[in-house]
Write a protein that holds these residues in place. Structure first.
Motif, PDB file in Angstrom:
ATOM      1  N   UNK A  82      66.024 -25.971 -42.850  1.00 45.25           N
ATOM      2  CA  UNK A  82      65.897 -24.997 -41.750  1.00 45.25           C
ATOM      3  C   UNK A  82      67.038 -25.217 -40.767  1.00 45.25           C
ATOM      4  N   UNK A  83      68.271 -24.971 -41.198  1.00 44.48           N
ATOM      5  CA  UNK A  83      69.435 -25.374 -40.391  1.00 44.48           C
ATOM      6  C   UNK A  83      69.585 -24.623 -39.076  1.00 44.48           C
ATOM      7  N   UNK A  84      68.957 -23.463 -38.948  1.00 38.57           N
ATOM      8  CA  UNK A  84      69.110 -22.684 -37.710  1.00 38.57           C
ATOM      9  C   UNK A  84      67.945 -22.901 -36.743  1.00 38.57           C
ATOM     10  N   UNK A  85      67.041 -23.794 -37.085  1.00 39.47           N
ATOM     11  CA  UNK A  85      65.859 -24.045 -36.258  1.00 39.47           C
ATOM     12  C   UNK A  85      65.844 -25.482 -35.764  1.00 39.47           C
ATOM     13  N   UNK A  86      65.252 -25.691 -34.602  1.00 41.51           N
ATOM     14  CA  UNK A  86      64.930 -27.039 -34.164  1.00 41.51           C
ATOM     15  C   UNK A  86      63.783 -27.569 -35.021  1.00 41.51           C
ATOM     16  N   UNK A  87      63.659 -28.887 -35.065  1.00 36.97           N
ATOM     17  CA  UNK A  87      62.604 -29.490 -35.888  1.00 36.97           C
ATOM     18  C   UNK A  87      61.664 -30.310 -35.010  1.00 36.97           C
ATOM     19  N   UNK A  88      60.370 -30.075 -35.189  1.00 38.87           N
ATOM     20  CA  UNK A  88      59.329 -30.893 -34.574  1.00 38.87           C
ATOM     21  C   UNK A  88      58.781 -31.856 -35.623  1.00 38.87           C
ATOM     22  N   UNK A  89      58.776 -33.145 -35.286  1.00 36.79           N
ATOM     23  CA  UNK A  89      58.121 -34.138 -36.137  1.00 36.79           C
ATOM     24  C   UNK A  89      56.707 -34.346 -35.608  1.00 36.79           C
ATOM     25  N   UNK A  90      55.719 -34.032 -36.427  1.00 34.42           N
ATOM     26  CA  UNK A  90      54.326 -34.178 -36.010  1.00 34.42           C
ATOM     27  C   UNK A  90      53.898 -35.628 -36.261  1.00 34.42           C
ATOM     28  N   UNK A  91      53.447 -36.278 -35.187  1.00 29.73           N
ATOM     29  CA  UNK A  91      53.079 -37.693 -35.272  1.00 29.73           C
ATOM     30  C   UNK A  91      51.602 -37.904 -34.924  1.00 29.73           C
ATOM     31  N   UNK A  92      50.803 -36.874 -35.156  1.00 26.92           N
ATOM     32  CA  UNK A  92      49.367 -36.993 -34.899  1.00 26.92           C
ATOM     33  C   UNK A  92      48.749 -38.020 -35.843  1.00 26.92           C
ATOM     34  N   UNK A  93      47.536 -38.449 -35.492  1.00 22.74           N
ATOM     35  CA  UNK A  93      46.799 -39.425 -36.292  1.00 22.74           C
ATOM     36  C   UNK A  93      47.672 -40.638 -36.619  1.00 22.74           C
ATOM     37  N   UNK A  94      48.304 -41.184 -35.543  1.00 23.01           N
ATOM     38  CA  UNK A  94      49.174 -42.348 -35.679  1.00 23.01           C
ATOM     39  C   UNK A  94      50.254 -42.098 -36.728  1.00 23.01           C
ATOM     40  N   UNK A  95      50.877 -40.914 -36.613  1.00 24.97           N
ATOM     41  CA  UNK A  95      51.926 -40.514 -37.559  1.00 24.97           C
ATOM     42  C   UNK A  95      51.406 -40.555 -38.995  1.00 24.97           C
ATOM     43  N   UNK A  96      50.261 -39.869 -39.184  1.00 23.08           N
ATOM     44  CA  UNK A  96      49.642 -39.795 -40.518  1.00 23.08           C
ATOM     45  C   UNK A  96      49.414 -41.200 -41.090  1.00 23.08           C
ATOM     46  N   UNK A  97      49.074 -42.131 -40.184  1.00 20.51           N
ATOM     47  CA  UNK A  97      48.797 -43.497 -40.597  1.00 20.51           C
ATOM     48  C   UNK A  97      50.006 -44.402 -40.648  1.00 20.51           C
ATOM     49  N   UNK A  99      65.850 -40.176 -33.851  1.00 25.92           N
ATOM     50  CA  UNK A  99      67.174 -40.682 -34.231  1.00 25.92           C
ATOM     51  C   UNK A  99      67.808 -39.815 -35.308  1.00 25.92           C
ATOM     52  N   UNK A 100      66.983 -39.243 -36.174  1.00 19.58           N
ATOM     53  CA  UNK A 100      67.488 -38.426 -37.286  1.00 19.58           C
ATOM     54  C   UNK A 100      67.676 -36.960 -36.903  1.00 19.58           C
ATOM     55  N   UNK A 101      67.404 -36.613 -35.661  1.00 22.20           N
ATOM     56  CA  UNK A 101      67.693 -35.252 -35.221  1.00 22.20           C
ATOM     57  C   UNK A 101      66.506 -34.389 -34.895  1.00 22.20           C
ATOM     58  N   UNK A 102      65.283 -34.922 -34.964  1.00 23.69           N
ATOM     59  CA  UNK A 102      64.139 -34.137 -34.515  1.00 23.69           C
ATOM     60  C   UNK A 102      64.307 -33.849 -33.024  1.00 23.69           C
ATOM     61  N   UNK A 103      63.961 -32.620 -32.611  1.00 23.25           N
ATOM     62  CA  UNK A 103      64.103 -32.230 -31.210  1.00 23.25           C
ATOM     63  C   UNK A 103      62.785 -32.271 -30.463  1.00 23.25           C
ATOM     64  N   UNK A 104      61.676 -32.162 -31.177  1.00 23.67           N
ATOM     65  CA  UNK A 104      60.331 -32.135 -30.587  1.00 23.67           C
ATOM     66  C   UNK A 104      59.438 -33.101 -31.336  1.00 23.67           C
ATOM     67  N   UNK A 105      58.352 -33.495 -30.681  1.00 26.16           N
ATOM     68  CA  UNK A 105      57.276 -34.244 -31.311  1.00 26.16           C
ATOM     69  C   UNK A 105      55.983 -33.462 -31.129  1.00 26.16           C
ATOM     70  N   UNK A 106      55.067 -33.601 -32.069  1.00 23.46           N
ATOM     71  CA  UNK A 106      53.790 -32.894 -31.997  1.00 23.46           C
ATOM     72  C   UNK A 106      52.631 -33.847 -32.176  1.00 23.46           C
ATOM     73  N   UNK A 107      51.577 -33.648 -31.374  1.00 25.83           N
ATOM     74  CA  UNK A 107      50.354 -34.427 -31.521  1.00 25.83           C
ATOM     75  C   UNK A 107      49.161 -33.487 -31.483  1.00 25.83           C
ATOM     76  N   UNK A 108      48.035 -33.976 -31.963  1.00 26.93           N
ATOM     77  CA  UNK A 108      46.795 -33.204 -31.851  1.00 26.93           C
ATOM     78  C   UNK A 108      46.119 -33.485 -30.512  1.00 26.93           C
TER      79      UNK A 108
END
Length: 380
Positions: free
Chosen positions: A30-45, A57-66
């Protein structure tokens, strides 16, 4: 002389280099979009804070949680990146979210009014993302209620109590390419976004795509894509391909130290209920991990484990703290490493193998690993 430290009873090794690799691979999709890394549930364990840092560090622009508590933990760890938290109940800690600059998901008027009051009390505008129910039927505002929610959000913006930073929704069947609901949801989202913008909302981001949509639906990428399981290198659906086929690398390996090896005669029952009985004289290896650690009891008699140089199958029932594998006439020693799952590079089973054995999905396998299993983060 340095002695080798004994292996812990059980541990989950998390390769943060794999997390960084996966974020980069998903960004390439998805080169034209920002990326959200979802880290809910302790980052899926996998450990929320270390994985969040690796993703950024790898370029995620957002983080997501529940949950709000998940979002607050990121802020308390010193992470300042934009964070969206979407699962709220009446009387939630809205004020704390406003104070910490956490974006909050709002699906109905009750939530908008509560966060508005919190913003008044704090004396700064809340960051709000309006969620549309485009067909999932879970959280989100129904299309017929959307004009009222948008109207009240505009009024709150005018008085300075909130800023609508995002408009978003979630797919129901993105992991089933060609499902008729996909096109319907995409059309509904475009229509609801267009209405909100026509009325005067000017969000920072519009987002719909989850991991399977990132992989298969470029038309759904918009300003931001939300990647969850893919960040951790697990395929969101076997039908979409293996992690390797998708360019991903599993980050978690679950390992244990063999606790006991003993010989038993033929006809010897193993574990509760004696659902497994040895055919002949055998060596049994005790693996000190059970369903209290997240090993699914539903995989009793089927779960695969690499031990003693070969992949074995759980013999009999998985108990709360332990299970047994039958080595036959092969050998193993106390303290040897047993690998329940990992990337699969060394012939070990994968999380998907355990999912098949337990009749579930790989999401559940990695997220269910219990709190008494230490996470060891590698390549930090």
């Amino acid at each position: 002389m340095n002695e080798t430290a004994p292996l812990p009873r059980v541990r989950a090794e998390i390769d943060l280099a794999a997390v960084r690799h996966n974020v980069r691979a998903l960004r390439d999709r998805a080169p034209r979009s920002l990326l959200m890394a979802v880290v809910k549930s302790d980052a899926y364990g996998h450990g929320a804070v270390p994985c969040a840092r690796a993703a950024l560090e790898a370029g995620a622009a957002w983080l997501g949680t529940a949950t709000p508590e998940e979002a607050f933990a990121l802020r308390e760890a010193g992470i300042e990146a934009p964070v969206l938290c979407w699962l709220w109940t009446p009387g939630g800690p809205w004020r704390r979210a406003v104070e910490l600059g956490v974006d909050v998901g709002v699906s109905g008027l009750w939530a908008l009014r509560e966060v508005r009051e919190a913003a008044r009390a704090v004396g700064r505008p809340a960051r709000v993302q309006l969620k549309a129910d485009t067909g999932l039927g879970r959280n989100g505002c129904q299309p017929e209620d959307w004009p009222e929610l948008v109207g009240e959000a505009l009024a709150a913006e005018a008085e300075g109590t909130l800023k609508v930073t995002g408009l978003w929704s979630h797919f129901a069947c993105a992991d089933e390419p060609g499902h008729p609901s996909i096109a319907l949801q995409l059309a509904a989202f475009r229509e609801m976004v267009a209405y909100a913008e026509k009325e005067g909302l000017d969000p920072e981001v519009r987002h719909l795509a989850n991991t399977p949509a990132v992989l298969t639906l470029p038309e759904s990428h918009f300003d931001l894509v939300r990647t969850g399981l893919g960040v951790y290198g697990v395929s969101p659906a076997p039908e979409l391909g293996t992690p390797a086929q998708l360019g991903l690398r599993p980050a978690m390996s679950l390992k244990a130290s063999v606790a006991l090896v003993k010989e038993v005669p033929g006809g010897h029952g193993v574990s509760y209920g004696h659902h497994y009985v040895t055919e002949g004289r055998s060596r049994l290896a005790l693996i000190p991990a059970g369903y209290a650690d997240g090993v699914p009891r539903h995989a009793s008699g089927r779960g695969p484990v690499l031990v003693g140089g070969a992949v074995r199958t759980v013999a009999g029932r998985v108990a709360m703290d332990q299970f047994v594998v039958d080595l036959g006439r092969d050998t193993a020693r106390e303290g040897d490493e047993a690998v329940l799952f990992g990337p699969g590079d060394g012939g070990e089973p994968t999380a998907e193998d355990w999912a098949r054995a337990a009749g579930t999905i790989a999401y559940e396998i990695v997220t269910r690993i219990g709190v008494r299993v230490p996470r060891v983060h590698l390549n930090a």
